[in-house]
Write a protein that holds these residues in place. Sequence first.
Motif, PDB file in Angstrom:
ATOM      1  N   ASN A 292       0.615  -0.739   0.270  1.00 53.61           N
ATOM      2  CA  ASN A 292       0.100   0.027  -0.091  1.00 53.61           C
ATOM      3  C   ASN A 292       1.128   1.075   0.223  1.00 53.61           C
ATOM      4  OD1 ASN A 292      -2.760  -1.051   0.116  1.00 53.61           O
ATOM      5  ND2 ASN A 292      -2.044  -2.042   2.442  1.00 53.61           N
ATOM      6  N   HIS A 293       1.818   1.175  -0.150  1.00 54.20           N
ATOM      7  CA  HIS A 293       3.128   1.969  -0.427  1.00 54.20           C
ATOM      8  C   HIS A 293       2.137   3.021  -1.405  1.00 54.20           C
ATOM      9  CE1 HIS A 293       6.166   4.914  -1.450  1.00 54.20           C
ATOM     10  NE2 HIS A 293       6.967   4.689  -0.028  1.00 54.20           N
ATOM     11  N   GLU A 294       2.380   4.473  -1.909  1.00 53.11           N
ATOM     12  CA  GLU A 294       1.336   5.782  -1.950  1.00 53.11           C
ATOM     13  C   GLU A 294       2.139   5.324  -3.456  1.00 53.11           C
ATOM     14  OE1 GLU A 294       2.070  10.121  -1.223  1.00 53.11           O
ATOM     15  OE2 GLU A 294       4.229   9.166  -1.028  1.00 53.11           O
ATOM     16  N   ASP A 295       3.603   4.852  -4.276  1.00 55.65           N
ATOM     17  CA  ASP A 295       3.986   4.914  -4.957  1.00 55.65           C
ATOM     18  C   ASP A 295       3.923   3.348  -5.574  1.00 55.65           C
ATOM     19  OD1 ASP A 295       4.799   6.858  -6.801  1.00 55.65           O
ATOM     20  OD2 ASP A 295       6.920   7.357  -5.945  1.00 55.65           O
ATOM     21  N   LEU A 296       3.282   2.610  -4.735  1.00 59.93           N
ATOM     22  CA  LEU A 296       3.434   1.325  -5.561  1.00 59.93           C
ATOM     23  C   LEU A 296       1.793   0.406  -5.496  1.00 59.93           C
ATOM     24  CD1 LEU A 296       6.255  -0.315  -3.339  1.00 59.93           C
ATOM     25  CD2 LEU A 296       6.328   0.186  -5.756  1.00 59.93           C
ATOM     26  N   VAL A 297       0.375   1.206  -4.623  1.00 55.04           N
ATOM     27  CA  VAL A 297      -0.237   0.767  -4.019  1.00 55.04           C
ATOM     28  C   VAL A 297      -1.356   0.763  -5.822  1.00 55.04           C
ATOM     29  CG1 VAL A 297      -1.049   2.801  -3.986  1.00 55.04           C
ATOM     30  CG2 VAL A 297      -2.516   1.152  -2.968  1.00 55.04           C
ATOM     31  N   ASP A 298      -1.016   1.636  -6.711  1.00 57.42           N
ATOM     32  CA  ASP A 298      -1.485   1.605  -8.192  1.00 57.42           C
ATOM     33  C   ASP A 298      -0.650   0.691  -9.530  1.00 57.42           C
ATOM     34  OD1 ASP A 298      -3.351   3.036  -7.695  1.00 57.42           O
ATOM     35  OD2 ASP A 298      -2.444   4.986  -7.518  1.00 57.42           O
ATOM     36  N   SER A 299      -0.208   0.266  -8.760  1.00 54.93           N
ATOM     37  CA  SER A 299       0.998  -0.665 -10.053  1.00 54.93           C
ATOM     38  C   SER A 299       0.606  -1.922 -10.107  1.00 54.93           C
ATOM     39  CB  SER A 299       2.955  -0.753  -9.199  1.00 54.93           C
ATOM     40  OG  SER A 299       3.783   0.507  -9.100  1.00 54.93           O
ATOM     41  N   GLY A 300      -0.442  -2.407  -9.752  1.00 55.37           N
ATOM     42  CA  GLY A 300      -1.398  -4.029 -10.619  1.00 55.37           C
ATOM     43  C   GLY A 300      -0.754  -4.433  -9.880  1.00 55.37           C
ATOM     44  N   ILE A 301       0.341  -4.780  -8.643  1.00 55.96           N
ATOM     45  CA  ILE A 301       1.346  -6.497  -7.697  1.00 55.96           C
ATOM     46  C   ILE A 301       0.230  -7.390  -7.900  1.00 55.96           C
ATOM     47  CG2 ILE A 301       2.976  -6.312  -6.840  1.00 55.96           C
ATOM     48  CD1 ILE A 301       3.811  -3.758  -6.038  1.00 55.96           C
ATOM     49  N   THR A 302       0.774  -8.356  -8.162  1.00 54.11           N
ATOM     50  CA  THR A 302       0.315  -9.866  -8.378  1.00 54.11           C
ATOM     51  C   THR A 302       0.710 -10.112  -6.838  1.00 54.11           C
ATOM     52  OG1 THR A 302      -0.510  -9.708 -10.520  1.00 54.11           O
ATOM     53  CG2 THR A 302      -0.759 -11.623  -8.649  1.00 54.11           C
ATOM     54  N   ASP A 303       0.929 -10.666  -6.063  1.00 58.12           N
ATOM     55  CA  ASP A 303       1.641 -11.192  -5.165  1.00 58.12           C
ATOM     56  C   ASP A 303       1.451 -13.244  -5.350  1.00 58.12           C
ATOM     57  OD1 ASP A 303       2.892 -12.715  -2.594  1.00 58.12           O
ATOM     58  OD2 ASP A 303       1.725 -10.929  -1.191  1.00 58.12           O
ATOM     59  N   LEU A 304       2.181 -13.563  -5.850  1.00 59.85           N
ATOM     60  CA  LEU A 304       2.585 -14.826  -5.811  1.00 59.85           C
ATOM     61  C   LEU A 304       2.297 -15.561  -4.425  1.00 59.85           C
ATOM     62  CD1 LEU A 304       4.359 -15.234  -8.916  1.00 59.85           C
ATOM     63  CD2 LEU A 304       1.526 -15.044  -8.836  1.00 59.85           C
ATOM     64  N   SER A 305       2.257 -15.154  -3.293  1.00 57.28           N
ATOM     65  CA  SER A 305       2.465 -16.303  -2.308  1.00 57.28           C
ATOM     66  C   SER A 305       1.827 -17.135  -1.209  1.00 57.28           C
ATOM     67  CB  SER A 305       3.525 -14.652  -0.906  1.00 57.28           C
ATOM     68  OG  SER A 305       4.048 -13.983  -1.920  1.00 57.28           O
ATOM     69  N   PRO A 306       2.537 -17.820  -1.549  1.00 53.59           N
ATOM     70  CA  PRO A 306       0.722 -19.244  -1.232  1.00 53.59           C
ATOM     71  C   PRO A 306      -0.037 -18.643   0.228  1.00 53.59           C
ATOM     72  CG  PRO A 306       2.961 -19.872  -0.449  1.00 53.59           C
ATOM     73  CD  PRO A 306       3.555 -18.894  -1.548  1.00 53.59           C
ATOM     74  N   ALA A 307       0.735 -17.642   1.023  1.00 53.16           N
ATOM     75  CA  ALA A 307       0.187 -17.458   2.208  1.00 53.16           C
ATOM     76  C   ALA A 307       0.763 -16.461   3.026  1.00 53.16           C
ATOM     77  CB  ALA A 307       0.912 -18.423   3.600  1.00 53.16           C
ATOM     78  N   ALA A 308       0.118 -15.738   3.834  1.00 51.17           N
ATOM     79  CA  ALA A 308       0.333 -14.277   5.016  1.00 51.17           C
ATOM     80  C   ALA A 308       2.255 -14.170   4.784  1.00 51.17           C
ATOM     81  CB  ALA A 308       0.258 -13.730   5.665  1.00 51.17           C
ATOM     82  N   ILE A 309       3.193 -12.543   4.574  1.00 48.66           N
ATOM     83  CA  ILE A 309       4.950 -13.143   4.913  1.00 48.66           C
ATOM     84  C   ILE A 309       4.656 -12.663   5.931  1.00 48.66           C
ATOM     85  CG2 ILE A 309       6.337 -11.453   5.061  1.00 48.66           C
ATOM     86  CD1 ILE A 309       4.921 -10.413   2.368  1.00 48.66           C
ATOM     87  N   GLU A 310       5.893 -13.580   6.604  1.00 51.94           N
ATOM     88  CA  GLU A 310       6.052 -13.742   8.069  1.00 51.94           C
ATOM     89  C   GLU A 310       6.036 -12.256   8.717  1.00 51.94           C
ATOM     90  OE1 GLU A 310       7.512 -14.621  11.273  1.00 51.94           O
ATOM     91  OE2 GLU A 310       6.438 -16.533  10.028  1.00 51.94           O
ATOM     92  N   PRO A 311       5.917 -12.524  10.263  1.00 51.23           N
ATOM     93  CA  PRO A 311       6.034 -11.303  10.228  1.00 51.23           C
ATOM     94  C   PRO A 311       7.530 -10.739  10.600  1.00 51.23           C
ATOM     95  CG  PRO A 311       3.931 -12.421  11.589  1.00 51.23           C
ATOM     96  CD  PRO A 311       4.910 -13.370  10.608  1.00 51.23           C
ATOM     97  N   GLU A 312       8.340 -11.512  10.985  1.00 50.25           N
ATOM     98  CA  GLU A 312       9.367 -11.337  10.931  1.00 50.25           C
ATOM     99  C   GLU A 312       9.506 -10.830   9.991  1.00 50.25           C
ATOM    100  OE1 GLU A 312      12.469 -12.083  13.708  1.00 50.25           O
ATOM    101  OE2 GLU A 312      10.087 -12.549  15.009  1.00 50.25           O
ATOM    102  N   VAL A 313       9.545 -10.480   9.341  1.00 48.59           N
ATOM    103  CA  VAL A 313      10.846 -10.093   7.559  1.00 48.59           C
ATOM    104  C   VAL A 313       9.833  -8.293   8.060  1.00 48.59           C
ATOM    105  CG1 VAL A 313      10.097  -9.843   5.533  1.00 48.59           C
ATOM    106  CG2 VAL A 313       9.831 -11.718   5.982  1.00 48.59           C
ATOM    107  N   ALA A 314       8.991  -7.788   8.649  1.00 51.32           N
ATOM    108  CA  ALA A 314       9.203  -6.573   8.666  1.00 51.32           C
ATOM    109  C   ALA A 314       9.485  -5.863  10.169  1.00 51.32           C
ATOM    110  CB  ALA A 314       7.170  -6.434   9.339  1.00 51.32           C
ATOM    111  N   ALA A 315       9.604  -7.183  11.039  1.00 51.05           N
ATOM    112  CA  ALA A 315      10.056  -7.145  12.360  1.00 51.05           C
ATOM    113  C   ALA A 315      12.308  -7.056  12.187  1.00 51.05           C
ATOM    114  CB  ALA A 315      10.783  -8.055  13.285  1.00 51.05           C
ATOM    115  N   ASN A 316      12.581  -7.551  11.264  1.00 48.89           N
ATOM    116  CA  ASN A 316      13.270  -6.941  10.538  1.00 48.89           C
ATOM    117  C   ASN A 316      14.034  -5.579   9.176  1.00 48.89           C
ATOM    118  OD1 ASN A 316      14.612  -9.305  11.762  1.00 48.89           O
ATOM    119  ND2 ASN A 316      14.605 -10.820  10.169  1.00 48.89           N
ATOM    120  N   GLY A 317      12.712  -4.982   9.099  1.00 48.30           N
ATOM    121  CA  GLY A 317      12.665  -4.043   8.432  1.00 48.30           C
ATOM    122  C   GLY A 317      12.788  -4.921   6.463  1.00 48.30           C
ATOM    123  N   TRP A 318      12.738  -6.002   6.309  1.00 51.70           N
ATOM    124  CA  TRP A 318      13.359  -5.928   5.188  1.00 51.70           C
ATOM    125  C   TRP A 318      11.689  -6.200   4.366  1.00 51.70           C
ATOM    126  CZ3 TRP A 318      15.286 -11.230   7.015  1.00 51.70           C
ATOM    127  CH2 TRP A 318      16.083 -11.536   7.585  1.00 51.70           C
TER     128      TRP A 318
END
Length: 634
Positions: A292-318
Motif C-alpha cells: 500500500n505504499h503510495e507509489d506502488l499501490v496503483d502498480s497492480g502488483i500480483t502477489d504469488l505468495s501462498p500465504a501471508a508474509i512472515e511477521p519477522e520480515v517486517a520486524a527485520n525491516g525487510w
Amino acid sequence: MKANIKLVFTLVAVLCVAWIAWRFYPGPEPSSTGGGASVAETPAATAAEAVTSPIAHTQPEGELAPKAAAQTVLSTPRADGEGAATGFSILPRAEGDFADPLLGLSLALTPRQAHPPAPLHLPPGEVHEIQIKFIDEVSARVEADNQVALNSGDREAIQAITDLAVQNGLSIERNFDDPDSIEMIRERAARKSGNMQADLNATMRVSGVQGQTVLEVAQLLQASALIESVDILSLDMPPPPPADIAPTTPDLVANQTHLGSNPGFGVEHIWNLGVKGAGVKFTDCEYGYHPNHEDLVDSGITDLSPAAIEPEVAANGWDDHGTAALGITCAGHNGYGVNGIAPDATIQFSSEWTVNGYNRSSAISRAIAQSQDGDVILLEMQATGGQGGFGPAEYSSSVWNLTKTATDSGIIVVAAAGNGGEDMDSAEYQAYRDRGDSGAIIVGAGSSNTTHSRLSYSTFGSRVDVQAWGQSVLTTGYGGYANYGSDDLQTYSRFSGTSSASACVGGLATLFQSYAKATYQSVFTPIEMRQYFKRFGHAQGGSGGLIGPAVALDLVEAALPDDPSYIEIQTSPNLQLDYRLQPSTSSFKIQYSADQSTWVDLVPSLIGTDTVDISAHPDSADQRYYRVQSSSAP
C-alpha cells in the motif's frame, strides 16, 4: 499355555536372527545354479538398468547391488524407548514403477552434468535445515510421511543414509508444494532448450538433527553416492537481503540521476522512443514489501505468495527492502514520489518467507511457473558463498538448478552478486564454476559516478556479468531520504548494495525486453540480453575485482541494427548464429560485415535449420555483424 509362550519366544528369536543376518551379512554371491532367493537376489536390476537417462553422472566404483523387492524397507528405523520409530526410511521401487517424466518425451536432450560437491558452511542462527537433492538417475520422491521412494539397488548407500537418519532423528519432506507445476516448468525448459533438466522434485528438506551437528550430518549426506547436492539453510536467521551497508548512504546526488545518461543507465533515452515496459512480466523474489505504499499501490502488483508474509520480515525491516526494489522498476509516473524504470510492465511478487515457513526455492519456482518466454525474474537475495561471506543466491545448488530451468525456458534471470566481497574466481568457488553457466545475469555493485568502480563489499569475479549503482538510487521505502507525514507508506530513501544494483538491472532488462517486442516483434534470449549489456556498457574503472561494465541502454540501443535480421555476436571458439527471427521454412543466406555497410556471403544457402556453426569459416574471424536474409534478397 506354556507351549504358546514357548512358540512366541521362538518366533521372536527367529525374527531377530533373521534381521541380524540381513542387516550385517551381505548375502551370497548371485548364483547361476538356482536355489532359494535371498532379499539381495530379488529382482536383480541395477539403477542404471532401471532408468535409461541422458544424464551425465559419475557413478561410484563397482556395480550397484541388486534391487530389493517393491515396497521392501531396506532398514527399518530403530525404535526409541517407547517403541516409536525415529528417522526417515527409504523404499526401493520395483523396476518400471516410476521414471523421470522427461524420459517419456520424444526428445533428444543434451545430457545434464551433475553438480560437483561445493564447500559447506554453517550459516548464522540456532535453527537449521538441510536441503538435499538426490541424483537424477534414481527419481527420488517423498511418497509417504517420512518415506522416500527411489530407483536404486545401491543397498550400502541406502543403508548409510537410513542409519544416519535414525541416529539423528531426521525427518524429510518434499521441497516443493506443487510437484505438477515443477514438472511443467521442467518440460517447458527441456522442449525450448533441448537440454535435460535437473530433477527438481528430487529436492527435499531434512530437519530434526539430533546427536551430531548439522554441519556433520550435511557433510555425511554430501558424501553419499545417491545425493548430488547439499545446502544448509538457517530458518530463524535466513540471509539478509543484500541491502544498504552501514552507515546509511548520505544524500550526495540529485534525485534519480540513474535514469539519465552516463553515469546513469540511459533509461530516459528508451522512454523517449515510446517504450515503458509494456508487454513484459517482471517478478521480484525476496522477503516482503509494502503493497500500500503510495507509489506502488496503483502498480497492480500480483502477489504469488501462498500465504501471508512472515511477521519477522517486517520486524527485520525487510519489507522496506522489497518496497525499495519494486519502486526502482514499477513506481508509477503519477506526478509525485519517484518514477520506476518500467512502469507499464506487469508486476509480480513472490515471498520466500511466509507464515508457512522459509522456502527460497519454492518462491523462485512460483515465479518461473507464472512467467513466459522473455519475462524477467529478479532474485533479490544472497547466500553464504564458498569463502563464508555472502555471494549470489545461485551458490545454492537448488537455486542454480531453478535458474537454469528458467533461462532454458527463455526467461531472463537477474541476480545480485551478494554483499560479502567474495572472490568468485577463488579456489573455494571451483565446484560452483564447474557446474557451468546458469544463464543468469549476475550483478555487482558499482559507484554512482563515471568511474564505475567496484564498491568494496561487492562480490566479484569473472562470473559477475555487469554492474549498476550500489549507492544513491532514490526509490520508495525506508524513509532515510524523506518520510512525509511520518507515514510508513510515504517513505523514500537512497537504496544501495548489490540490492539496488540488481534491482536496477532487473528494471533495465524489463524495459529493454519491452523495446525488443515493440521494435522487432520478438524477444531477446537470456544470453542475448546478457551479451548486449556486457558488450555495450560503460567500462569498469578503478581498482579491485571484476564486476563488469555498467549497463547503458542508450549505448545498447544505438548499437543495435535497424533490421532485426541483423544479429551482432562476439566471436568465440564455438561460434553459432541463431536466426530464429526468420521463417524456418524458407531458403536463407548468411552474410557478415565489419561495419554494416559492406556485406559478404558467408553461407550462401540454408533451408529449415535453426542454427549453423560458422566458427569453421575462416572469413568469419574478426567480423562483428551477421544477418540472415532470403536467398533471393539483394
